[in-house]
Design a protein around this motif. Structure first.
Motif, short mmCIF file in Angstrom:
data_model
loop_
_atom_site.label_atom_id
_atom_site.label_comp_id
_atom_site.label_asym_id
_atom_site.label_seq_id
_atom_site.Cartn_x
_atom_site.Cartn_y
_atom_site.Cartn_z
N ARG A 1 0.84 -1.21 0.00
CA ARG A 1 0.00 0.00 0.00
C ARG A 1 0.86 1.25 0.00
NH1 ARG A 1 -4.31 0.03 4.59
NH2 ARG A 1 -4.96 1.86 3.42
N ARG B 1 -14.22 4.27 -4.30
CA ARG B 1 -14.21 3.71 -2.94
C ARG B 1 -13.26 2.51 -2.85
NH1 ARG B 1 -20.68 4.27 -1.69
NH2 ARG B 1 -20.57 6.44 -1.00
N GLN B 2 -13.19 1.71 -3.90
CA GLN B 2 -12.23 0.60 -3.90
C GLN B 2 -10.80 1.12 -3.84
OE1 GLN B 2 -13.05 -1.79 -7.33
NE2 GLN B 2 -14.86 -2.76 -6.43
N THR C 1 -9.83 2.27 -0.36
CA THR C 1 -9.52 1.21 0.61
C THR C 1 -8.07 0.76 0.51
OG1 THR C 1 -10.23 -0.56 -0.87
CG2 THR C 1 -11.87 0.34 0.65
#
Length: 117
Positions: free
Chosen positions: A22, A64-65, A68
């Protein structure tokens, strides 16, 4: 045996590995280039291309994905505005790996992962 198991573990627990990916994807999309080891870069480029593809879709669900996974809202806004417009004509292959040679300390192969113009 690891038949049909995709991905590298990189000698890290799952949570640490996910956080590493990430952070690297967020930094790649923010600065448009990052220098790291070859194994990490090969894993990160798959995830970065998925985030850019979500940006090209442009829907609320895809935003929104992306939120995350990407750790910074400003980077998500950049993906959905600037990068999505830049890559409208491309159907993939948004990143490039350039080998820089071995690292002096442990001889790990170092690469530069960057976004294609």
């Amino acid at each position: 045996m690891r038949h049909k198991i995709a991905g590298r573990k990189l000698s890290r627990p799952t949570a640490h590995r996910r956080a590493l990916f990430r952070n690297l994807v967020t930094d790649l999309l923010r600065y448009e280039k990052v220098v790291t080891t070859e194994a990490k870069a090969k894993e990160v480029h798959r995830l970065a291309e998925k985030m850019i593809t979500l940006g090209k879709e442009g829907s609320l669900s895809s935003r929104r994905q992306a939120l995350t996974f990407i750790t910074d809202e400003k980077v998500v806004a950049k993906v959905f505005s600037e990068l999505a417009q830049r890559y409208t004509a491309r159907s993939g292959g948004y990143t490039r790996l350039t080998k820089l040679g071995p690292r002096l300390g442990d001889n790990a192969s170092i690469v530069q992962l960057e976004l294609v113009e």
